[in-house]
Motif scaffolding. Sequence first.
Motif, PDB file in Angstrom:
ATOM      1  N   ARG A  64      47.886  25.635  50.629  1.00 14.15           N
ATOM      2  CA  ARG A  64      48.745  26.882  50.973  1.00 14.15           C
ATOM      3  C   ARG A  64      49.020  27.854  49.772  1.00 14.15           C
ATOM      4  N   ALA A  65      49.181  27.142  48.618  1.00 18.88           N
ATOM      5  CA  ALA A  65      49.354  28.138  47.486  1.00 18.88           C
ATOM      6  C   ALA A  65      47.965  28.992  47.277  1.00 18.88           C
ATOM      7  N   CYS A  66      46.840  28.620  47.594  1.00 18.50           N
ATOM      8  CA  CYS A  66      45.544  29.202  47.322  1.00 18.50           C
ATOM      9  C   CYS A  66      45.517  30.323  48.212  1.00 18.50           C
ATOM     10  N   ALA A  67      46.148  29.991  49.649  1.00 20.23           N
ATOM     11  CA  ALA A  67      45.866  31.140  50.560  1.00 20.23           C
ATOM     12  C   ALA A  67      46.959  32.038  50.118  1.00 20.23           C
ATOM     13  N   VAL A  68      48.050  31.905  49.750  1.00 19.59           N
ATOM     14  CA  VAL A  68      49.253  32.919  49.296  1.00 19.59           C
ATOM     15  C   VAL A  68      48.639  33.562  48.334  1.00 19.59           C
ATOM     16  N   VAL A  69      47.975  33.091  47.165  1.00 17.57           N
ATOM     17  CA  VAL A  69      47.522  34.009  46.115  1.00 17.57           C
ATOM     18  C   VAL A  69      46.390  34.963  46.784  1.00 17.57           C
ATOM     19  N   ARG A  70      45.385  34.293  47.506  1.00 14.41           N
ATOM     20  CA  ARG A  70      44.509  34.985  48.095  1.00 14.41           C
ATOM     21  C   ARG A  70      45.037  36.215  48.942  1.00 14.41           C
ATOM     22  N   GLU A  71      46.093  36.114  49.663  1.00 12.72           N
ATOM     23  CA  GLU A  71      46.597  37.139  50.395  1.00 12.72           C
ATOM     24  C   GLU A  71      47.329  38.162  49.703  1.00 12.72           C
ATOM     25  N   VAL A  72      47.781  37.607  48.282  1.00  8.28           N
ATOM     26  CA  VAL A  72      48.257  38.948  47.766  1.00  8.28           C
ATOM     27  C   VAL A  72      47.423  39.414  46.748  1.00  8.28           C
ATOM     28  N   LEU A  73      46.132  38.900  46.439  1.00  9.78           N
ATOM     29  CA  LEU A  73      45.194  39.552  45.905  1.00  9.78           C
ATOM     30  C   LEU A  73      44.168  40.622  46.429  1.00  9.78           C
ATOM     31  N   ALA A  74      44.197  40.342  47.969  1.00  9.26           N
ATOM     32  CA  ALA A  74      44.002  41.234  48.979  1.00  9.26           C
ATOM     33  C   ALA A  74      44.550  42.382  49.323  1.00  9.26           C
ATOM     34  N   MET A  75      45.818  42.388  48.979  1.00  2.16           N
ATOM     35  CA  MET A  75      46.559  43.594  49.196  1.00  2.16           C
ATOM     36  C   MET A  75      46.384  44.469  47.738  1.00  2.16           C
ATOM     37  N   MET A  76      45.664  44.209  46.783  1.00  3.62           N
ATOM     38  CA  MET A  76      45.894  44.769  45.648  1.00  3.62           C
ATOM     39  C   MET A  76      44.699  45.918  45.906  1.00  3.62           C
ATOM     40  N   VAL A  77      44.588  47.081  45.331  1.00  7.63           N
ATOM     41  CA  VAL A  77      43.707  48.084  45.380  1.00  7.63           C
ATOM     42  C   VAL A  77      42.468  47.754  45.023  1.00  7.63           C
ATOM     43  N   GLU A  78      42.459  47.041  43.842  1.00  5.36           N
ATOM     44  CA  GLU A  78      41.380  46.546  43.123  1.00  5.36           C
ATOM     45  C   GLU A  78      41.017  45.146  43.386  1.00  5.36           C
ATOM     46  N   LYS A  79      41.717  44.615  44.136  1.00  6.33           N
ATOM     47  CA  LYS A  79      41.518  42.872  44.427  1.00  6.33           C
ATOM     48  C   LYS A  79      41.715  42.269  43.263  1.00  6.33           C
ATOM     49  N   ARG A  80      42.580  42.681  42.152  1.00  6.24           N
ATOM     50  CA  ARG A  80      42.769  41.969  41.063  1.00  6.24           C
ATOM     51  C   ARG A  80      44.317  42.354  40.398  1.00  6.24           C
ATOM     52  N   THR A  81      44.766  41.366  39.622  1.00  5.36           N
ATOM     53  CA  THR A  81      45.951  41.758  39.199  1.00  5.36           C
ATOM     54  C   THR A  81      46.001  40.778  37.582  1.00  5.36           C
ATOM     55  N   LEU A  82      47.144  40.821  37.031  1.00  3.64           N
ATOM     56  CA  LEU A  82      47.348  39.894  35.677  1.00  3.64           C
ATOM     57  C   LEU A  82      47.622  38.696  36.058  1.00  3.64           C
ATOM     58  N   VAL A  83      47.494  37.532  35.333  1.00  4.49           N
ATOM     59  CA  VAL A  83      47.931  36.364  36.042  1.00  4.49           C
ATOM     60  C   VAL A  83      49.479  35.981  35.543  1.00  4.49           C
ATOM     61  N   ASP A  84      50.128  36.852  34.476  1.00  7.17           N
ATOM     62  CA  ASP A  84      51.364  36.746  34.486  1.00  7.17           C
ATOM     63  C   ASP A  84      51.918  37.394  35.486  1.00  7.17           C
ATOM     64  N   HIS A  85      51.625  38.648  36.129  1.00 10.11           N
ATOM     65  CA  HIS A  85      52.160  39.170  37.165  1.00 10.11           C
ATOM     66  C   HIS A  85      52.381  37.993  38.348  1.00 10.11           C
ATOM     67  N   LEU A  86      51.630  37.272  38.419  1.00 10.68           N
ATOM     68  CA  LEU A  86      51.553  36.152  39.663  1.00 10.68           C
ATOM     69  C   LEU A  86      52.607  35.263  39.231  1.00 10.68           C
TER      70      LEU A  86
END
Length: 476
Positions: free
Chosen positions: A298-320
Amino acid sequence: MVALQNPSLVFHQKPTSPASLSSSFVPPQLSSSSSSSCSSCQRQLSVRRRLKFTVTAAVKIIRNRPLDRVVEKHNRLRFVTKLKTLLLSKPHHHLPISILSKCRSYLSFPPSRPLPSMIARYPSIFELYHHPTNDLPSVRLTPAALAVAAEECALRSHISDRLAIKLQKLLMLSKHRRLLLDKLVHLAPDLGLPPNFRSRLCNEHPSRFRIVDSSYGRALELVAWDPDLAVPFPPPAPKDTKLIFNRPPRFKRLRLPKGVNLKRKHRDYLLKLEELPAVSPYSDAGEFNKLGMREEKRACAVVREVLAMMVEKRTLVDHLTHFRRDFGLSNKVRGMLVRHPELFYVSLKGVRDSVFLVEGYDDGNLVEKDELLVAKERLVELVREGKRMRKLRRQGLDSCVHEDDDDDNSDDSGDEVIVDDDDGLEELVRIGVIGPDWEEVSEDDDEEEEMGDGEVGEFWSVGAVDNEDGGLMEPW
């Protein structure tokens, strides 16, 4: 010392059996019952060790050079993007250098380097001049940069509903259906939200969410659950393996990036994780514990869903990591990301690590480009044009000379000193450059023109202003 004074004590003592020794180096002999219990404990310990190794196995990060280059290009534009954001906060899009020097932490610029020399590196975006009223050295945006900013502002207002849906889906992913606004600020640029989303976007959609006061500060709360939005990001299409015979494979395989080799126990663990029933990231986080395979899926699915919302499909690890309690993630978020190379890639480029959604990229290029990337591409073109202008200026040429566009592949590490990738807005509030409610600060332009060189003052404003094309351009 006693044995030396009385030698008879040494030679006349009875020999001690090994079973009666109480030294810490020799373990005492155990009875049959205690030995059986100890053997069972050892078996349980060995099972726990195997499980612990399987779940927390250390994975060597294999560099993905195309994705690392994406981070490097972003780092080169960081100073330009942040300075542009500061200038757009002013009604007339200019700031004195004395005030700008108070924002070094936000600009990720070291105090040892002068700001005017760094600004002069981008002549197609920024312009240094002396203010006609108070003769203060100031900086403003060029007409070309203002045109790009106006297009970006118009595009964001056009897709306001889609941006609101992103916020609503983030609230639906959270455990308590509520997120602090101070945390959302970190993800706002990656989500494509405007800088004034807290004062405008959050209040323009009362049917989706609302701003409330909590014990930790102002938060955004979900108003209504939309089942149509609780749909996970679709999985990637299977790649064509080009098999000679159309038959199912004999062994299960993982879709790993090129060059990634895993240990057998780690690979078996990931295969078992794939065999588990699908877990929706929008399921209630209270039903899951922080240990176990279902919880990690479930945790992987949540992080995958959050990254899919990003404009460039990426973000900083600290933001997560800021949202690990809100999304029901474990405390070791980075370890979980590294443990799943089939889903995520952690780039070590820059001061802080970045995480990519692997399926969102193909050889370093986005599979689906977001509309908001058009403004970023225009900004990159202006940076290239500025480099050509600097070359012509150094060569002393008056006419334009056609040159190659290989500047994008050249090393621009000397153009910018990267200190940190933090947002820095909290630092601006701390030093008093802006107030805690800086988005709603209204300022009289006449008072700002009379501001002295030593004064800082609050210079953020949300009033609209006429741009050079005759339309209204609204700062945040």
